[in-house]
Design an enzyme around this catalytic site. Structure first.
Site, PDB file in Angstrom:
ATOM      1  N   LEU A 123       0.722  -1.174  -0.086  1.00 22.54           N
ATOM      2  CA  LEU A 123      -0.076   0.018   0.108  1.00 22.54           C
ATOM      3  C   LEU A 123       0.856   1.112  -0.037  1.00 22.54           C
ATOM      4  CD1 LEU A 123      -2.711  -0.747   2.784  1.00 22.54           C
ATOM      5  CD2 LEU A 123      -3.067  -0.811   0.376  1.00 22.54           C
ATOM      6  N   ASP A 124       0.351   2.290  -0.710  1.00 21.04           N
ATOM      7  CA  ASP A 124       1.311   3.366  -0.690  1.00 21.04           C
ATOM      8  C   ASP A 124       1.250   4.060   0.851  1.00 21.04           C
ATOM      9  OD1 ASP A 124       1.264   3.456  -3.483  1.00 21.04           O
ATOM     10  OD2 ASP A 124      -0.281   4.926  -3.762  1.00 21.04           O
ATOM     11  N   ARG A 125       2.162   4.864   1.055  1.00 20.60           N
ATOM     12  CA  ARG A 125       2.768   5.180   2.430  1.00 20.60           C
ATOM     13  C   ARG A 125       1.445   6.040   3.327  1.00 20.60           C
ATOM     14  NH1 ARG A 125       7.704   8.924   4.488  1.00 20.60           N
ATOM     15  NH2 ARG A 125       7.236   8.911   6.694  1.00 20.60           N
TER      16      ARG A 125
ATOM     17  N   THR B 228      -1.832   5.738   2.227  1.00 21.04           N
ATOM     18  CA  THR B 228      -3.151   4.872   2.011  1.00 21.04           C
ATOM     19  C   THR B 228      -3.140   4.040   3.219  1.00 21.04           C
ATOM     20  OG1 THR B 228      -2.877   5.065  -0.206  1.00 21.04           O
ATOM     21  CG2 THR B 228      -4.365   3.337   0.754  1.00 21.04           C
TER      22      THR B 228
ATOM     23  N   ARG C 218      -5.141   6.138  -7.815  1.00 28.23           N
ATOM     24  CA  ARG C 218      -4.962   7.680  -7.708  1.00 28.23           C
ATOM     25  C   ARG C 218      -4.748   8.423  -8.993  1.00 28.23           C
ATOM     26  NH1 ARG C 218       0.000   7.723  -3.561  1.00 28.23           N
ATOM     27  NH2 ARG C 218      -0.141  10.192  -3.745  1.00 28.23           N
TER      28      ARG C 218
END
Length: 317
Positions: free
Chosen positions: A143-145, A147, A245
């Site tokens: 997961l993106d930081r 998110t 995104r």
């Protein structure tokens, strides 16, 4: 202090957890910090031996194999954080599901999944500090930081293989909640737009829609409309970097408080409501259990910031 260490020759006996893994992938995991080209060079030269014989990169390990790993210089790993740190301890309260083979956590926004790029430690290093008895903890996906939400971690090699196969076969179902600018049109249910990853001189990764990119698909569904925004459910069919995104932006509806792809005016309005983070949350994860084959569905509640933002938007609509 020297940032590399000289290793000695190592002999490893392969246990059942690593059976059927390719020797090149096994070495890449064992020799963290060693360039890929060097790993393939020592294989090609026959410096790596399996049962005293040369092994090709695609050789699949068997339980009981004796593997010789030659001395190579490897970058020192970051030491694990202290399990007593508040940030590390707090992860115990974020475990949504756990058994002998895997765990699902509700990752907090702002926590990277692993250390590096100036970060001392991330989620996986923290979990290894908390669960020292679990020797094979690995991230199944990322997961993106910024998110938050469901992230799956395997505890055994066999579980990791099974879960990666589900990802490849697109049988793992991931559902995200995102708050986007404007009114999403209900008939826009699928965004299929190729994504190309670029790394800027600063080292920052930026993704854009480009015909030269990799095929990428995301399903979208309207959950709730507000005065100037929409809460949507996003289901990525492929798993590209920043996919939801960039696809939301491509549809004309950037996600609230996205510092890479957002709309500063819309983000300003959201910040006035107290939103201080990207409104993207991995709400639900469904997969087959690697051992029982049973369908497992785990849901992660929204954090207070996201929950409060929706309440204020609802009251204003």
């Amino acid at each position: 202090m020297n940032d590399t260490t000289q290793q000695q020759v190592r002999w490893l006996t392969i246990d059942a957890d690593y059976a059927d893994q390719r020797i090149d992938n096994f070495l890449l995991a064992q020799l963290k910090g060693v360039p890929k080209s060097l790993v393939y060079r020592i294989l090609r030269k026959g410096e790596v031996r399996v049962n005293k014989k040369r092994a090709k990169p695609d050789y699949r390990l068997q339980a009981g194999d004796e593997v010789r790993i030659p001395p190579v210089r490897v970058a020192e790993r970051n030491p694990l954080p202290s399990a007593k740190l508040d940030q590390v301890q707090a992860l115990n309260d974020q475990v949504l599901y756990e058994d002998d083979l895997l765990m699902v956590l509700n990752k907090p926004a702002g926590l990277a999944v692993h250390g590096g790029s100036g970060l001392q430690f991330g989620l996986i290093e923290s979990l290894r500090a908390l669960r020292p008895e679990a020797k094979h903890l690995e991230l199944v996906h990322r997961l993106d930081r910024e998110t938050s939400g469901c992230i799956l971690v395997s505890k055994r090699r066999s579980a990791l293989r099974s879960l990666h196969e589900q990802l490849r076969n697109k049988t793992m179902d991931k559902r995200y909640l995102a708050l986007v600018r404007g009114h999403w049109q209900a008939h826009v249910k699928l965004i299929a737009a190729p994504l190309l990853k670029n790394t800027l001189k600063s080292g920052e990764r930026v993704v854009r829609v480009d015909v030269a990119g990799k095929p990428s698909e995301t399903r979208f569904r309207v959950v709730r409309k507000f005065a100037n925004s929409t809460l949507v459910e996003a289901s990525p069919i492929t798993g590209r970097t920043h996919q939801i995104r960039v696809h939301a932006l491509h549809a004309g509806h950037p996600i609230a408080c996205d510092d890479k792809y957002g709309d500063p005016v819309f983000d300003g309005l959201m910040r006035e409501l107290g939103l201080n983070r990207l409104f993207l949350h991995a709400q639900r994860l469904s997969f087959r259990h690697p051992q029982s084959g049973k369908e497992i569905t785990v849901e992660a509640p929204l954090d207070d910031v996201l929950d409060r933002t929706l309440q204020q938007l609802g009251a204003a609509s």
